[in-house]
Design an enzyme around this catalytic site. Structure first.
Site, mmCIF file in Angstrom:
data_model
loop_
_atom_site.group_PDB
_atom_site.id
_atom_site.type_symbol
_atom_site.label_atom_id
_atom_site.label_comp_id
_atom_site.label_asym_id
_atom_site.label_seq_id
_atom_site.Cartn_x
_atom_site.Cartn_y
_atom_site.Cartn_z
ATOM 1 N N VAL A 108 2.169 -10.358 -6.710
ATOM 2 C CA VAL A 108 2.331 -11.582 -5.927
ATOM 3 C C VAL A 108 1.079 -12.459 -6.079
ATOM 4 C CG1 VAL A 108 2.551 -12.477 -3.566
ATOM 5 C CG2 VAL A 108 3.902 -10.488 -4.278
ATOM 6 N N ASP A 118 12.345 7.455 19.196
ATOM 7 C CA ASP A 118 12.588 6.513 18.102
ATOM 8 C C ASP A 118 14.075 6.227 18.055
ATOM 9 O OD1 ASP A 118 12.591 5.161 15.439
ATOM 10 O OD2 ASP A 118 10.595 6.006 15.255
ATOM 11 N N TYR A 167 7.628 -10.726 8.417
ATOM 12 C CA TYR A 167 6.812 -11.582 9.298
ATOM 13 C C TYR A 167 7.183 -13.065 9.178
ATOM 14 C CZ TYR A 167 3.794 -7.405 9.026
ATOM 15 O OH TYR A 167 3.301 -6.133 9.009
ATOM 16 N N ASN A 180 -4.289 -0.128 5.818
ATOM 17 C CA ASN A 180 -3.447 0.344 4.708
ATOM 18 C C ASN A 180 -3.436 1.855 4.527
ATOM 19 O OD1 ASN A 180 -4.207 -2.644 4.145
ATOM 20 N ND2 ASN A 180 -2.404 -2.282 2.909
ATOM 21 N N TYR A 210 2.953 -11.667 13.082
ATOM 22 C CA TYR A 210 2.682 -10.250 13.370
ATOM 23 C C TYR A 210 1.259 -10.066 13.896
ATOM 24 C CZ TYR A 210 1.585 -5.380 11.786
ATOM 25 O OH TYR A 210 1.173 -4.071 11.659
ATOM 26 N N ARG A 267 -7.478 -4.761 -1.164
ATOM 27 C CA ARG A 267 -7.164 -3.868 -0.048
ATOM 28 C C ARG A 267 -7.967 -2.582 -0.205
ATOM 29 N NH1 ARG A 267 -4.903 -7.871 1.260
ATOM 30 N NH2 ARG A 267 -2.772 -8.154 2.036
#
Ligand code: NAD
Ligand code: UDP
Length: 389
Positions: A253, A49, A105, A214, A185, A260
């Site tokens: 939003v 990483d 994105y 998620n 994405y 989800r």
């Protein structure tokens, strides 16, 4: 534990220790996977990483029981000639590296496409050329929007699972138009899936593709102004945690109507370990990994997180716990959203016998307890400093 007892796979065979080249090991999922591999297996990990803050506790001090089984390599896979050598020295490569925060994105589409497609190309090539097994992390976002979302709002067909359950082998991938750069994405991830699949068909690459739905838990993303940029926009768990820690309203939003399903990181990591340890059952498959029982709207998530945070922090919630913001205001031009994401679990059940266990309430409780313990004091100090200057 360094696996003192012999671990066996799903077919009862002893699992031999292997070397894993884990790219993106310093991120949220990587850090949990490294923890699991160090504490419960005898596998060795090359952890690649550009950052290692989230796995520092596994690397130091040298006296840790797994010292010698994990080696950090600070490598940017965009331009580092050591990558091929590390893949060659490993039995399995696991690729997690990506730009994967929605705020990027539509605002950094080029970086997003490069990160999720171009930068991953050498990884696939080296695995294929050297006959190395690859577990590649894609996303549930490759499904895009559900078929159901195109029916009129009051259509009963919207309630028919045939039009919203997402199945690896039959669901279409439905993205918005090119100007809706949110889909940069998903589109890059989808093309990478197709490339890996083609490498397997034409050149015999042994692969498994993971589509996370998620996954959430401790160490996800960053808290703006504390361990990440003040103006940064992480994924929803960290956005809402940040609002709760600062006693600000949670921002919904476009009304928080999107749905989800959230799965606890520790449950999801169990699924990845099964894939690592059972190549015969995992190779050649694409797996949804999520918890279909933990579905909420984003508004419900905000309400639940507010209640749970009150419980774990001992603080009352504020008078106006949520406010509505438009996606244009919050994310900028080109944002779009997935309406609903329920994973079909047939393939992962059949191949690996995996099922998630943790309810949404339980996973939020342990995660928000962690957020409070880790960040509350630092946030208080930042606020006090700002008030006194
Ligand atoms: P993360 O951002 O926490 O981790 C990604 C890691 O990759 C980071 O540590 C980053 O530094 C590293 N990285 C990025 N580019 C790199 C490069 N060029 N060279 C070396 N390292 C690089 O994200 P995560 O949540 O752990 O996600 C891991 C993978 O799973 C990603 O591919 C993501 O698209 C996928 N995924 C995750 C979720 C989820 O629910 N967390 C959902 C869908 C898909
Ligand atoms: N979201 C929100 N408020 C926030 C952050 C996100 O309402 O402060 C919404 C976002 O628009 C999306 C959902 O929460 O509908 C999940 O966003 P996340 O960034 O976690 O990623 P996604 O699931 O879209 O990939």
């Amino acid at each position: 534990m360094a696996a003192s007892t012999t671990r066996v796979d799903l077919d009862g065979n002893a699992i031999k220790p292997i070397t894993i080249c884990m790219i993106g090991a310093g991120g949220f999922i990587g850090s949990h996977l490294c923890e699991k591999l160090m504490s419960e297996t005898s596998h060795t990990v090359f952890a690649l990483d550009v950052y290692n803050d989230k796995i520092k506790h596994l690397l130091e001090p040298d006296s840790l029981p797994w010292a010698g089984r994990i080696q950090f390599h600070r490598i940017n896979i965009k331009n580092d000639s050591r990558l091929e050598g590390l893949i060659k020295c490993s039995d399995l490569t696991l690729n997690l590296a990506a730009i994967c925060t929605p705020a990027d994105y539509n605002t950094r589409p080029l970086d997003t496409i490069y990160s999720n497609f171009i930068d991953a190309l050498p990884v696939v090539k080296y695995c294929s050329e050297n006959n190395k097994r690859l577990i590649h992390f894609s996303t549930c976002e490759v499904y895009g929007k559900t078929i159901g979302s195109y029916f009129p709002k009051d259509s009963p067909l919207r309630q028919d699972p045939a039009y919203y359950i997402l199945k690896e082998d039959t669901s279409p991938c439905i993205f918005g138009s090119v100007e809706k750069q949110r889909w940069s994405y998903a589109c890059a991830k989808q093309l990478m899936e197709r490339l890996i699949y083609a490498e397997s068909v034409e050149n015999g690459l042994e692969f498994t593709i993971v589509r996370p739905f998620n996954w959430i838990g401790p160490r996800m993303d960053f808290i703006p102004g504390i361990d990440g940029p003040s103006e940064g926009v992480p994924r929803v768990l960290a956005c809402f945690s940040n609002n709760l820690l600062r006693r600000e309203p949670l921002k919904l939003v476009d009304g928080g109507e999107s749905q989800r399903t959230f799965v606890y990181i520790k449950d999801a990591i169990e699924a990845v370990l099964l894939m690592i340890d059972n190549p015969g059952r995992a190779n050649g498959h694409i797996f949804n990994v999520g918890n279909p029982n933990n579905e909420v709207t984003v508004r419900q998530l905000a309400e639940m997180m507010t209640q749970v945070y009150s419980k774990v922090s001992g603080e009352d919630s504020i008078k106006t716990p949520t406010i509505d913001v438009s996606s244009k205001e919050f994310y900028g031009e080109g944002y779009d959203d997935s309406d609903k994401r329920i994973p079909d679990m047939t393939i992962i059940n059949k191949q690996l016998g995996w099922n998630p266990k943790t309810s949404l309430w339980e996973l939020l409780e342990s995660t928000l307890r962690y957020q409070h313990k880790t960040y509350a004091e630092a946030i208080k100090q930042t606020i006090a400093k700002a008030c006194s200057s």
